[in-house]
Design a protein around this motif. Sequence first.
Motif, mmCIF file in Angstrom:
data_model
loop_
_atom_site.group_PDB
_atom_site.id
_atom_site.type_symbol
_atom_site.label_atom_id
_atom_site.label_comp_id
_atom_site.label_asym_id
_atom_site.label_seq_id
_atom_site.Cartn_x
_atom_site.Cartn_y
_atom_site.Cartn_z
ATOM 1 N N GLU A 153 0.757 -1.200 -0.019
ATOM 2 C CA GLU A 153 -0.124 -0.032 0.016
ATOM 3 C C GLU A 153 0.823 1.164 -0.051
ATOM 4 O O GLU A 153 0.400 2.343 -0.577
ATOM 5 N N ASN A 154 1.786 1.140 0.545
ATOM 6 C CA ASN A 154 2.869 2.495 0.837
ATOM 7 C C ASN A 154 4.321 1.883 0.945
ATOM 8 O O ASN A 154 4.647 1.464 1.997
ATOM 9 N N ASP A 157 6.123 3.148 3.992
ATOM 10 C CA ASP A 157 5.263 3.261 5.337
ATOM 11 C C ASP A 157 6.272 2.570 6.586
ATOM 12 O O ASP A 157 6.903 1.464 6.656
#
Length: 304
Positions: A153-154, A157
Motif C-alpha cells: 500500500e505504501n 510505510d
Amino acid sequence: AAGLASAGKAQMIIGIGGVKTLSIARAVALVAPSDLRADDYIDGIQPDKPPLPFLSVPSACRDPFMFKDSIMLTDGRNRSCSLMSTAGVYPKAVFIDPETAVTIPSATFTFSIMDTLMYSIEGYMSEKSNFLSENLFLKAISAVVTSERRLDENLTDREAFIKAARAGLVTAMGLSMAGPGLGAALSMIISAGYRVPRVLVSAVILPIVLEYGLKVCPEKIARLAPILNESTEGLPAVDAAARVIETIRHRIGLKRVQMRLSEFGIGLDDLSGIASAVRKFDFITQLPAPVSTDDLITMLRKTL
C-alpha cells in the motif's frame, strides 16, 4: 579483512550489512587476534587467542544466525559454502534500526522479507522446534505478512519496516532453538557457487519449501491459518494447509516472482551437484521428514 584487523591492532569489529557481510565480520573477530585468515578458519585451523568483541548491525534488519554459534562463509578458492562453528562466540551487541532499511531498494527489501519468511517457516517445521520457538516463528510469520501488506500500500510505510525488523529478530530468536532447512541450505549453496544474491535465490526456492511443508507436515502448516485470518474450519489438514500456502503465496507477492534458477546460469546438469552439497549441512538432519537427493533434484527441476 582479517589481515587488516590484525595489522591495525583492532580492538573491536563492527559488521554492517547483510547476512554474508555479518558472517565475514564475525569470522574476522574470531581469527584476527590469532593472525589467521578466513581461509585458515574454513580449513579447520582453530584460533588460539580470544576473539575480538563483535558488534552486529544488520542493514536489512535480519540475520538468521544472530543467536546461533555458527556463521555462513563462502570459500573464495572454490565457491563452496560452509556453515562454520563460532565455538560459542556471539555478538556482544546487535543494533537493529528499521531506518537503515529505508535506503534499500524496495524490490531488494521485499526479497529480504521473503528470506525471513523462508527461515521462519523452516524453523517452525524443524524437528528441533519446541513450544517456545514455534510461538516465536508464528509471530514472525504474522509480522512478515503484515509488513508485506503495508508495503504493497505504501513503499515508505515506517510501520512496515518496523514489522519486518521485528520479524527478523524474532526469527533469529526462534532459530537459536531450532534449525533452518532445505531452503536455507539451497540458497547458501547456489548463492556461493553462482555469485547470486542469496535473497533472490530464497525467493525462487520458497515455493519448494512451501510444497515440502504441504507434503510432510500439513497439520502444522494448517495451524498458520488463524494468523493469516484464513478460515479452514471443517477442512481436512491437507486441504487447509493448501489454502494457507496459497494465501501466503498471494499475500507476500510470490506470484509476482518470475525468476527461475535458469536465469542464474543453472542448468539441469547442475542440479545433482547442488542437491548433493545440501547433505554437508548438519541441520538437514532436523527436517520433519528426510529428503533423498533424487527427491531434491525433482523439486529443483520445477524452478528451472
